[in-house]
Write a protein that holds these residues in place. Structure first.
Motif, PDB file in Angstrom:
ATOM      1  N   ALA A   1      35.842  39.147  33.024  1.00  0.00           N
ATOM      2  CA  ALA A   1      37.048  39.240  34.127  1.00  0.00           C
ATOM      3  C   ALA A   1      37.173  38.084  34.707  1.00  0.00           C
ATOM      4  O   ALA A   1      37.832  37.458  35.250  1.00  0.00           O
ATOM      5  N   LYS A   2      35.946  38.296  35.119  1.00  0.00           N
ATOM      6  CA  LYS A   2      35.059  37.369  36.424  1.00  0.00           C
ATOM      7  C   LYS A   2      35.632  36.053  36.815  1.00  0.00           C
ATOM      8  O   LYS A   2      35.549  34.696  36.552  1.00  0.00           O
ATOM      9  N   LEU A   3      34.922  35.582  34.904  1.00  0.00           N
ATOM     10  CA  LEU A   3      34.414  34.649  34.775  1.00  0.00           C
ATOM     11  C   LEU A   3      35.750  34.139  34.152  1.00  0.00           C
ATOM     12  O   LEU A   3      36.044  32.549  34.461  1.00  0.00           O
ATOM     13  N   VAL A   4      36.539  34.495  33.437  1.00  0.00           N
ATOM     14  CA  VAL A   4      38.494  33.535  33.205  1.00  0.00           C
ATOM     15  C   VAL A   4      38.942  32.875  35.223  1.00  0.00           C
ATOM     16  O   VAL A   4      39.492  33.254  35.212  1.00  0.00           O
ATOM     17  N   ALA A   5      38.961  34.742  36.493  1.00  0.00           N
ATOM     18  CA  ALA A   5      39.253  34.641  37.363  1.00  0.00           C
ATOM     19  C   ALA A   5      38.332  33.375  37.799  1.00  0.00           C
ATOM     20  O   ALA A   5      38.996  31.702  38.214  1.00  0.00           O
ATOM     21  N   LYS A   6      36.999  32.319  37.163  1.00  0.00           N
ATOM     22  CA  LYS A   6      36.700  31.474  37.796  1.00  0.00           C
ATOM     23  C   LYS A   6      37.474  30.141  37.257  1.00  0.00           C
ATOM     24  O   LYS A   6      37.362  29.267  37.837  1.00  0.00           O
ATOM     25  N   ILE A   7      37.934  30.155  35.942  1.00  0.00           N
ATOM     26  CA  ILE A   7      38.562  29.301  35.212  1.00  0.00           C
ATOM     27  C   ILE A   7      39.760  28.870  35.777  1.00  0.00           C
ATOM     28  O   ILE A   7      40.802  28.077  36.465  1.00  0.00           O
ATOM     29  N   ILE A   8      40.721  30.184  36.316  1.00  0.00           N
ATOM     30  CA  ILE A   8      42.203  30.070  37.097  1.00  0.00           C
ATOM     31  C   ILE A   8      42.213  29.230  38.455  1.00  0.00           C
ATOM     32  O   ILE A   8      42.309  28.392  38.864  1.00  0.00           O
ATOM     33  N   GLU A   9      40.830  29.592  39.279  1.00  0.00           N
ATOM     34  CA  GLU A   9      40.235  28.813  40.449  1.00  0.00           C
ATOM     35  C   GLU A   9      40.665  27.701  40.741  1.00  0.00           C
ATOM     36  O   GLU A   9      41.111  27.157  41.522  1.00  0.00           O
ATOM     37  N   GLU A  10      39.145  27.412  39.113  1.00  0.00           N
ATOM     38  CA  GLU A  10      38.730  25.666  39.112  1.00  0.00           C
ATOM     39  C   GLU A  10      39.709  24.631  38.385  1.00  0.00           C
ATOM     40  O   GLU A  10      39.285  23.695  38.148  1.00  0.00           O
ATOM     41  N   CYS A  11      40.484  25.312  37.676  1.00  0.00           N
ATOM     42  CA  CYS A  11      41.527  23.966  36.676  1.00  0.00           C
ATOM     43  C   CYS A  11      42.648  23.968  37.087  1.00  0.00           C
ATOM     44  O   CYS A  11      43.753  25.053  36.712  1.00  0.00           O
ATOM     45  N   PRO A  12      42.944  23.026  38.075  1.00  0.00           N
ATOM     46  CA  PRO A  12      43.554  22.506  38.624  1.00  0.00           C
ATOM     47  C   PRO A  12      45.591  22.260  37.710  1.00  0.00           C
ATOM     48  O   PRO A  12      46.610  22.539  38.423  1.00  0.00           O
ATOM     49  N   HIS A  13      45.143  22.173  36.376  1.00  0.00           N
ATOM     50  CA  HIS A  13      46.791  22.232  35.182  1.00  0.00           C
ATOM     51  C   HIS A  13      47.030  23.861  34.543  1.00  0.00           C
ATOM     52  O   HIS A  13      47.652  23.704  33.991  1.00  0.00           O
ATOM     53  N   LEU A  14      46.091  24.944  35.203  1.00  0.00           N
ATOM     54  CA  LEU A  14      46.474  26.089  33.911  1.00  0.00           C
ATOM     55  C   LEU A  14      47.499  26.864  34.835  1.00  0.00           C
ATOM     56  O   LEU A  14      47.464  27.406  35.259  1.00  0.00           O
ATOM     57  N   LYS A  15      48.812  26.874  33.581  1.00  0.00           N
ATOM     58  CA  LYS A  15      49.380  27.555  33.715  1.00  0.00           C
ATOM     59  C   LYS A  15      50.247  28.646  33.124  1.00  0.00           C
ATOM     60  O   LYS A  15      50.474  29.759  33.824  1.00  0.00           O
ATOM     61  N   THR A  16      49.062  28.759  32.100  1.00  0.00           N
ATOM     62  CA  THR A  16      49.827  30.254  31.766  1.00  0.00           C
ATOM     63  C   THR A  16      48.132  31.230  31.238  1.00  0.00           C
ATOM     64  O   THR A  16      47.194  30.194  30.525  1.00  0.00           O
ATOM     65  N   VAL A  17      47.734  32.365  31.014  1.00  0.00           N
ATOM     66  CA  VAL A  17      46.862  32.688  31.037  1.00  0.00           C
ATOM     67  C   VAL A  17      46.686  34.454  30.503  1.00  0.00           C
ATOM     68  O   VAL A  17      47.974  35.459  30.759  1.00  0.00           O
ATOM     69  N   LYS A  18      46.669  34.280  29.078  1.00  0.00           N
ATOM     70  CA  LYS A  18      47.249  35.892  28.695  1.00  0.00           C
ATOM     71  C   LYS A  18      45.839  36.942  28.223  1.00  0.00           C
ATOM     72  O   LYS A  18      45.033  35.984  27.417  1.00  0.00           O
ATOM     73  N   LEU A  19      46.166  38.210  28.661  1.00  0.00           N
ATOM     74  CA  LEU A  19      44.723  38.651  28.767  1.00  0.00           C
ATOM     75  C   LEU A  19      45.293  40.209  28.220  1.00  0.00           C
ATOM     76  O   LEU A  19      44.441  41.227  29.021  1.00  0.00           O
ATOM     77  N   GLY A  20      46.220  40.797  27.823  1.00  0.00           N
ATOM     78  CA  GLY A  20      46.529  42.183  27.709  1.00  0.00           C
ATOM     79  C   GLY A  20      45.709  42.192  26.924  1.00  0.00           C
ATOM     80  O   GLY A  20      44.822  41.804  25.883  1.00  0.00           O
ATOM     81  N   CYS A  21      46.283  43.744  26.710  1.00  0.00           N
ATOM     82  CA  CYS A  21      44.763  44.744  25.940  1.00  0.00           C
ATOM     83  C   CYS A  21      43.302  44.114  25.652  1.00  0.00           C
ATOM     84  O   CYS A  21      42.532  43.586  24.279  1.00  0.00           O
ATOM     85  N   ASN A  22      43.089  44.298  26.239  1.00  0.00           N
ATOM     86  CA  ASN A  22      41.326  43.917  27.190  1.00  0.00           C
ATOM     87  C   ASN A  22      40.650  45.213  27.817  1.00  0.00           C
ATOM     88  O   ASN A  22      41.866  46.210  27.493  1.00  0.00           O
ATOM     89  N   ASN A  23      39.577  45.152  28.384  1.00  0.00           N
ATOM     90  CA  ASN A  23      39.414  46.215  28.638  1.00  0.00           C
ATOM     91  C   ASN A  23      39.153  46.251  29.883  1.00  0.00           C
ATOM     92  O   ASN A  23      38.004  46.495  30.248  1.00  0.00           O
TER      93      ASN A  23
END
Ligand code: ATP
Length: 935
Positions: free
Chosen positions: A755-777
């Motif tokens: 999740a911390k790594l996905v957060a980095k992607i969200i923070e640093e990718c300026p075109h990212l609109k949709t993130v689906k992370l359901g049903c993980n741990n």
């Protein structure tokens, strides 16, 4: 109970009398043993037999043994325990009372005189013998099943192909978990070639034979489906013939008791039918003419169909296996299990089984770790077995554990296996280690034999045959001694319907490989006719629909050999690839090799071009632009292009996808296929969205895709068994290229680290609109990282967190993110263990939010305590249109507050609080308020 005290057996019989009267069906075996050992006499037996019903007889026996005292009672129980199959229904009872016989009693023998259990015993014995070993390429190499068997990933699917979770053990296969059709009786196991369908059935049979399978089945009959095509057209058999003549005969059963019992108690029977895809037929399970009587003779295939549909021996359990893509009406299927092969963890354990010595194991593991493509191939147990055997071979010949090439293709794996076989037979005993042959020398020395095996394989493939008579074998120039090579093995006796000895290739994929070898080796086969199997795999236009690969299209087109043809084509591509020319030139004239290669490449280019032109296009909902749906054999095309190693064809394919987005979800892609996908996609000039949801990609696959992420604007990898190590790769690549718009990672194994790594992607990718992370741990810790990144993002639009466990800690963090967020429009925090505490924070944040339209909070623990805060938010929020609060803990009091709050809000269209806490009468109070919903 464990240790028995004086009088305890007597007491047990009294307290469990009714259960015993109900469950004990066979009295004869009890009477025989009691009499033989002098506990009762003839007169006692006569008195008991005067009772007309079985239950009365059991009551009398109980009275009698109890009247004879503790020892007789103890021996009575011992009979019930030892005559296992005669009293199989009592097994749970014995487990419950933790029965262990006294030493003095267990010394008294028990003979099972029940004809049914004698037959069961014979079945167990035969099945135990037949399933003891995993067949290998030579008798001396045969390994006991228990030494090499590993449970693989067994996924339960519903009738729409959606995952229902994984089986934890084989016992669960026969259980109720994952049953989607209670009326149907057939359990369907499916999966790709070599994934271990036969082995799963073998293990199941073996467990039953050892009495280690949790089932009350008394009879277990195993068949291979190909046997049903082996009968002559005029042959007719009955159910009785099928199970007695073609499986196991009941000795000395003059009164036909066994068959009568089977007909009376069909629920005690389990059948396994392996390899339904191998059946050549034109029948449809929908229109099976009924075989009414079990004694009636009919065409064997009809018999099989009637059994599977439950029209014959209704109530019996059937387990049917078939390769993926074989379609069977859901109506007939009780539950469906999809085998996905070895996970990375399984592969580690499987390697340890092959290499018990730590030193060797480490060397092999190091090589595997360095080569994710090889690991990907190893997720198919058959390939894993070949690769690990080859490692062993290399070690024995060259004293090292190194495989020849860093990017080893499936063709290379089968070349290696052939080298091992040819090496075995051309080896000079004792000299092997000192003067090893190089691969080219081994193939040159074995050329003649290899051609003969290859000819036989091709002949078989052409006539749709997997089993060969000795005449066919010898007519290809092979003799008895050649059977030692390992390519061929005797076919199981079930296949030979009473005929003489028959043979089959070690595995169907090996036959496909050798058939391809024949197409290359045989100078009489013209370049054009090497393409003969491609035409059999082409999909008719009428079958091209908008559905994804596992949809309703008929990938097999009723040809049972479809995947064998696909494999032959794939191996043909591999054998004619440039990198393999150096080896092949020793046994095929270079001119012929060149001509065949040219013909193949031009065919491949043309068919890829035509295929891509024909792909259906739809407007994409994820991103702007058009989306194409891959057709069933697109994956095989990719595999062929990879085996050919032709950069030109790969480039043409990559740039020939005339859309912005390609959907290859539900396509049966496994991790090794990602090398093929990457081989093509990294040539793509324009950006491309790729939907790879619901495949079998895992961390090895993601590693293989690394170079292609530079082109991808959409990365959908939902339901693919990814762990944090995949997210590490994604984070590195996506952050480097910053073009990602949609990231789908729903239902994987991502933890807070990921999740911390996905957060980095969200923070640093300026075109990212949709993130689906359901049903993980993901817990509150990961929730905080994500929320903080979302807070900073100016592009994020839709976030799905359904089914994690971020709790109130995470909810608080998301509340912070929501305050004044510029773009977040859809958010789901459903099923995350959020209580009113978190609910209140979120409600407060809504007062300062102007972006969120749809907010999912269903299946949390939000109660009336948060209701006034939520109602308050309605006053100031003018963005939210849907608030989904189903299955929380809101009662009539909360509902009232929300209803009042709604009077101050004109934007909300729906506030849904469906749940059990508001009664139907109470709901009627809100009938005037159409926006507050309870259903
Ligand atoms: N669970 C397992 N544990 C250990 N080895 C396995 C397992 N499953 C498969 N293997 C290895 O892979 C080989 C091939 O497996 P199997 O014949 O069961 O595949 P399959 O799915 O039935 O293939 P096909 O569809 O081609 O008939 C086995 O002979 C065995 O060596």
């Amino acid at each position: 109970m464990g240790s028995y005290t004086k009088g305890s057996h007597l007491r047990l019989l009294t307290s469990h009398r009714e259960l015993l009267v109900e469950q004990v069906k066979n009295t004869q075996c009890i009477l025989d043993n009691l009499q033989i050992n002098g506990f009762i006499c003839n007169e006692d037996i006569e008195i008991i037999q005067r009772s007309t019903t079985k239950t009365d007889q059991v009551r009398k026996i109980l009275e009698l043994v109890q009247s004879k005292g503790e020892e007789c009672s103890a021996y009575f129980m011992h009979i019930l325990h030892e005559a296992y199959d005669a009293y199989i229904d009592l097994r749970p009872w014995f487990d419950d009372i933790q029965y262990t016989p006294l030493d003095t009693i267990s010394a008294i023998p028990v003979i099972n005189t029940d004809p049914i259990s004698k037959y069961c015993e014979k079945l167990r014995c035969e099945l135990g013998r037949d399933t003891k070993f995993i067949t290998s390429y030579s008798k001396s190499e045969e390994t006991p099943l228990e030494d090499l068997y590993m449970d693989t990933q067994m996924e339960l699917l519903n009738d729409r192909g959606e995952s229902l979770g994984y089986l934890q053990s084989l016992d669960e296969l026969l259980g109720d978990q994952g049953v989607f059709n209670q009326q149907a009786e057939t359990i369907f196991i499916t999966g790709d070639a070599g994934v271990g369908k036969s082995i799963v059935l073998q293990k199941l049979q073996n467990l039953w034979s050892q009495r280690e399978l949790k089932t009350r089945a008394k009879f277990f009959f195993k068949f291979r489906c190909r046997m049903f095509s082996a009968f002559k057209e005029t042959d007719e058999i009955s159910l009785k013939d099928l199970i007695f003549k073609h499986n196991c005969y009941p000795d000395g059963d003059l009164d036909n008791e066994v068959f009568t019992y089977i007909l009376r108690f069909p629920e005690t029977v389990v059948f396994t039918f392996d390899g339904y895809d191998e059946i050549q037929m034109d029948s449809d399970l929908d229109n099976v003419p009924e075989v009414v009587s079990p004694e009636e003779k009919t065409r064997p295939l009809l018999l099989l169909m009637n059994l599977l549909c439950g029209k014959l021996l209704k109530g019996s359990r059937k387990i049917l296996s078939a390769r993926s893509g074989t379609e069977i009406q859901s109506r007939v299927i009780r539950k469906k299990v999809y085998l996905k092969g070895f996970s990375p963890e399984h592969l580690k354990r499987y390697t340890a089984l092959h290499f018990p010595e730590m030193e060797h194991r480490t060397l092999v593991m190091d090589q595997l770790d360095a080569n994710p493509h090889l690991c990907g191939l190893c997720s198919i147990p058959l390939f894993s077995w070949i690769i690990l055997k080859s490692f062993k071979h290399l070690h024995s010949v060259y004293d090292n554990f190194e495989l020849p090439d860093s990017c080893i293709t499936l063709t290379n794996v089968f070349l290696l296996l052939s080298e091992v076989f040819l090496g075995h037979s051309t080896a000079r005993p004792g000299l092997l280690k000192r003067s090893p042959r190089c691969p080219a020398e081994t193939f040159k020395a074995g050329e003649q034999k290899l051609s003969a095996f290859a000819r036989l394989a091709l002949q078989g493939l052409e006539r749709g045959g997997l089993v060969f008579s000795i005449e066919e074998v010898t007519s290809c120039g092979l003799d008895d001694e050649d059977l030692q090579f390992g390519f061929l093995r005797p076919a199981s006796h079930y296949d030979a319907c009473g005929g003489s000895a028959t043979f089959e290739f070690l595995h169907e994929t090996l036959q496909a490989f050798l058939a391809a070898f024949s197409l290359v080796l045989d100078s009489k086969i013209s370049p054009e006719s090497i393409l003969r199997f491609f035409s059999k795999c082409e999909y008719k236009k009428s079958h091209i629909s908008c559905l994804p690969c596992l949809g309703k299209s008929r990938p097999r087109d009723k040809d049972p050999f479809q995947t064998n043809f696909q494999f032959t084509n794939l191996f043909l591509c591999g054998l004619l690839s440039k990198p393999n020319a150096a080896l092949l030139e020793h046994i095929v004239p270079p001119a012929s090799l060149n001509q065949k290669r040219k013909t193949l490449k031009s065919y491949l280019s043309n068919s890829v071009r035509t295929h891509l032109k024909g792909l259906p296009r739809y407007p994409s909902t994820d991103i702007e632009g058009f989306k194409v749906h891959a057709m069933p054999n697109f994956l095989w095309m990719l595999r062929c292009i990879f085996e050919t190693n032709s950069e030109n064809v790969a480039k043409m394919t990559a740039n020939g996808i005339s859309a912005d987005y390609i959907k290859i979800a539900f396509c049966n892609i496994y991790s090794a296929d990602c090398s093929a996908l990457n081989f093509v996609l990294h040539h793509r000039r324009k950006h491309l969205g790729v939907d790879m949801d619901n495949n079998n990609i895992n961390d090895y696959g993601v590693k293989q895709l690394r170079p292609s992420f530079s082109k991808m604007t959409v990365v959908r990898l939902c339901v693919n068994q990814l762990t944090d190590s995949s997210i590490e790769v994604l984070a590195e690549e996506l952050v480097r290229h910053k073009i990602i718009k949609v990231l789908g990672l729903y239902q994987n194994y991502i933890t807070d680290v990921g999740a911390k790594l996905v957060a980095k992607i969200i923070e640093e990718c300026p075109h990212l609109k949709t993130v689906k992370l359901g049903c993980n741990n993901i817990t509150g810790v990961g929730g905080k990282y994500l929320a903080s990144a979302i807070q900073k993002s100016k592009s994020i639009f839709d976030v799905g967190m359904w089914g994690n466990s971020i709790g109130d800690e995470g909810a608080d963090a998301f509340a912070e993110a929501l305050k004044n967020h510029p773009s977040l429009t859809n958010l789901s925090l459903s099923a995350n263990g959020i209580t009113s505490l978190g609910g209140r924070s979120l409600a407060k944040a809504l007062k300062q939010n102007t972006s969120l339209h749809i907010f999912w909070l269903i299946q949390n623990k939000i109660s009336d305590d948060a209701a006034s805060e939520i109602a308050d938010a309605f006053k100031s929020n003018s963005a939210l249109t849907h608030l989904m609060l189903m299955e929380n803990e809101l009662t009539i009091h909360g509902a009232k507050l929300l209803s009042e709050g709604l009077t101050n809000n004109t934007t909300l269209k729906e506030v849904n609080i469906k749940g059990k806490c508001v009664s139907e009468e109470e709901q009627q109070l809100f009938e005037g308020d159409k926006r507050l919903r309870f259903r």
